[in-house]
Design an enzyme around this catalytic site. Structure first.
Site, PDB file in Angstrom:
ATOM      1  N   CYS A   1       0.821  -1.215   0.000  1.00  0.00           N
ATOM      2  CA  CYS A   1       0.000   0.000   0.000  1.00  0.00           C
ATOM      3  C   CYS A   1       0.855   1.265   0.000  1.00  0.00           C
ATOM      4  O   CYS A   1       1.702   1.437   0.885  1.00  0.00           O
ATOM      5  CB  CYS A   1      -0.904  -0.015   1.230  1.00  0.00           C
ATOM      6  SG  CYS A   1      -1.783   1.525   1.527  1.00  0.00           S
TER       7      CYS A   1
ATOM      8  N   VAL B   1     -11.924  -0.460   6.380  1.00  0.00           N
ATOM      9  CA  VAL B   1     -10.813  -1.000   7.167  1.00  0.00           C
ATOM     10  C   VAL B   1      -9.546  -0.808   6.345  1.00  0.00           C
ATOM     11  O   VAL B   1      -9.401  -1.400   5.273  1.00  0.00           O
ATOM     12  CB  VAL B   1     -11.053  -2.485   7.486  1.00  0.00           C
ATOM     13  CG1 VAL B   1      -9.834  -3.098   8.155  1.00  0.00           C
ATOM     14  CG2 VAL B   1     -12.287  -2.640   8.360  1.00  0.00           C
TER      15      VAL B   1
ATOM     16  N   VAL C   1      -5.120   0.368   6.043  1.00  0.00           N
ATOM     17  CA  VAL C   1      -3.767   0.517   6.577  1.00  0.00           C
ATOM     18  C   VAL C   1      -3.254   1.867   6.068  1.00  0.00           C
ATOM     19  O   VAL C   1      -3.711   2.336   5.030  1.00  0.00           O
ATOM     20  CB  VAL C   1      -2.839  -0.626   6.081  1.00  0.00           C
ATOM     21  CG1 VAL C   1      -3.162  -1.927   6.770  1.00  0.00           C
ATOM     22  CG2 VAL C   1      -2.872  -0.780   4.566  1.00  0.00           C
TER      23      VAL C   1
ATOM     24  N   TYR D   1      -5.800   5.718  -8.528  1.00  0.00           N
ATOM     25  CA  TYR D   1      -6.959   4.939  -8.085  1.00  0.00           C
ATOM     26  C   TYR D   1      -8.238   5.405  -8.767  1.00  0.00           C
ATOM     27  O   TYR D   1      -9.086   4.587  -9.148  1.00  0.00           O
ATOM     28  CB  TYR D   1      -7.112   5.036  -6.567  1.00  0.00           C
ATOM     29  CG  TYR D   1      -6.083   4.236  -5.811  1.00  0.00           C
ATOM     30  CD1 TYR D   1      -6.311   2.903  -5.483  1.00  0.00           C
ATOM     31  CD2 TYR D   1      -4.872   4.808  -5.433  1.00  0.00           C
ATOM     32  CE1 TYR D   1      -5.357   2.161  -4.808  1.00  0.00           C
ATOM     33  CE2 TYR D   1      -3.914   4.074  -4.750  1.00  0.00           C
ATOM     34  CZ  TYR D   1      -4.157   2.744  -4.444  1.00  0.00           C
ATOM     35  OH  TYR D   1      -3.209   2.015  -3.782  1.00  0.00           O
TER      36      TYR D   1
END
Length: 336
Positions: A66, A133, A135, A197
Site C-alpha cells: 500500500c 478498514v 492501513v 486509483y
C-alpha cells in the site's frame, strides 16, 4: 475490499455505481494524536485525544503493497524510530476477509494482538465501528486501541513527536516551507496519489478518461518542476517527496498496466525517473520497497480488474541505476 457496519464485517468493494462510475475515497475516522499537533500546524478535531510519545508503547500495522502505508514506513525509517515503534505487515493477498495476517501468504503475523484479520483491530478499538478498514494503523499497546489510521497525520506525528527520545532532528516539514509543501501535497494527492486509483477503479469510460488525463497533466507538472529544482519544495527533501515517491515507485510495475495509466511510464520522463532513483537510493528507503508484495497485491487482489489473478513477470526495473540529480543544488534534509 470490505468494511465494517456496526462492527460486522461486510465483503464489499467500493460502490462506484452510486457515484456515476467514480471511485470516492472515504476519510479516515480514527484521528487521535501522539505528541503536540501544534508542532505540525495541526489541531485536534471533535473528541480526538492526545497521547504522550513513549518508547515501546506504539506499534505500526502496514501493508508493504500500500502506498499510503509505505510513506509512513519510510518516515519511520528516516526518523530512526525502529527501536521505539515495532511494525507488522499484512499478507499481500487481500481477498474476501480483507487484509489478513496469514504468515503462509507472506504476512509477518501479528505478535501484539495475535489477530488473523486486520478488521479485528478496528472492532477491538470500537465494537460498533462502521467504515472502511484500512492501513496504516498506529496501535497503542497500553490502551489496546488504534490511535490513528490517517497516513498524512502519521507522517507528521513521526516527523516530530519522538525527537526527544531519538535525538533525530531531521525535519521533513520545516516551518518556512510548509505553504509550499501543502500546495504541492494537495496537487499530488488529488491528481497522482489518488489519481491512479480514480483512474484504475473507474467503471465508466468518461470517468476514467477524465481522471487519467488529470493524472498525466499532473505528472507533466511534476516533471517540469523537477527539471528546475532537485526536490518538490526546492533544495530540501521533505514529506512532499516521500508522498510522491510512494506512487512513482509503483507506477511502472502496477499502475501503468493494471490501472490503465498508460500514456507514459515514469521511465519515459527524464526528470521523474532520475528523481525516483535518487529517492530509492537514499539511505534506508530501498529497504522499505517490496515489489513482490506490490505486484502480488494489486494483480491478485483486485479480481474486478484482473479476474484471472495472473501476476505479470515484468517489468524489469532497476532503481539502483545512476541518477543525474546532482546537477541541481540540493542540501539534503533540514534539521531543527
Amino acid at each position: 475490499m470490505g468494511l465494517l457496519v456496526n462492527g460486522e464485517w461486510v465483503d464489499q468493494w467500493y460502490d462506484t455505481k452510486k457515484h456515476g462510475g467514480e471511485f470516492v475515497r472515504e476519510s479516515a475516522q480514527l484521528r487521535d494524536w501522539v505528541g503536540d499537533p501544534a508542532d505540525s500546524g495541526s489541531v485536534l478535531e471533535g473528541d480526538a485525544q492526545r497521547y504522550p510519545a513513549e518508547s515501546d508503547r506504539y506499534h505500526l500495522y502496514i501493508s508493504l503493497a500500500c502506498p499510503w502505508a509505505h510513506r509512513v514506513l519510510i518516515m519511520r525509517q528516516l526518523k530512526g524510530l525502529e527501536p521505539l515503534i515495532g511494525v507488522s505487515h499484512v499478507s499481500p493477498l487481500m481477498l474476501d476477509k480483507g487484509w489478513t495476517y496469514y504468515q503462509d501468504e507472506g504476512s509477518s503475523g501479528d505478535p501484539i494482538n495475535h489477530v488473523e484479520f486486520h478488521h479485528q483491530l478496528y472492532t477491538m478499538t470500537d465494537a460498533q465501528y462502521t467504515g472502511r478498514v484500512t492501513v496504516p494503523v498506529l496501535w497503542d499497546k497500553q490502551r489496546s486501541a488504534i490511535v490513528n489510521n490517517e497516513s498524512a497525520e502519521l507522517l507528521r506525528i513521526f516527523n516530530h513527536a519522538f525527537d526527544e527520545l531519538t535525538g533525530n532532528t531531521l525535519d521533513f516539514y520545516p516551518f518556512d516551507l510548509r505553504d509550499v509543501i501543502d500546495e504541492v501535497n494537495a496537487d499530488v494527492y488529488d491528481h497522482i496519489n489518488n489519481g491512479v486509483y480514480k483512474s484504475g477503479f473507474a467503471t465508466e469510460q468518461k470517468v476514467y478518461e477524465k481522471h487519467v488525463t488529470a493524472l498525466f497533466d499532473a505528472l507533466e507538472r511534476m516533471e517540469k518542476r523537477l527539471g528546475e529544482q532537485r526536490y518538490l519544495a526546492g533544495e530540501w527533501l521533505t514529506e512532499a517527496d516521500i508522498r510522491l515517491f510512494s506512487t512513482l515507485v509503483r507506477f511502472d510495475a502496477v499502475y501503468y498496466g493494471h490501472f490503465k495509466c498508460n500514456f507514459k511510464r515514469i521511465e519515459d520522463y527524464p526528470n521523474l525517473s532520475n528523481y525516483v532513483r535518487e529517492l530509492y537510493q537514499w539511505p534506508g528507503i530501498a529497504d522499505t520497497v517490496n515489489l513482490d508484495h506490490i505486484k502480488r497485491h494489486y494483480y491478485y487482489s483486485h479480481d474486478t480488474i484482473n479476474p484471472t489473478r495472473i501476476v505479470p513477470a515484468g517489468p524489469a526495473l532497476d532503481f539502483q541505476r545512476p541518477h543525474d540529480r546532482e546537477r541541481l543544488p540540493g542540501q539534503g534534509v533540514r534539521r531543527r
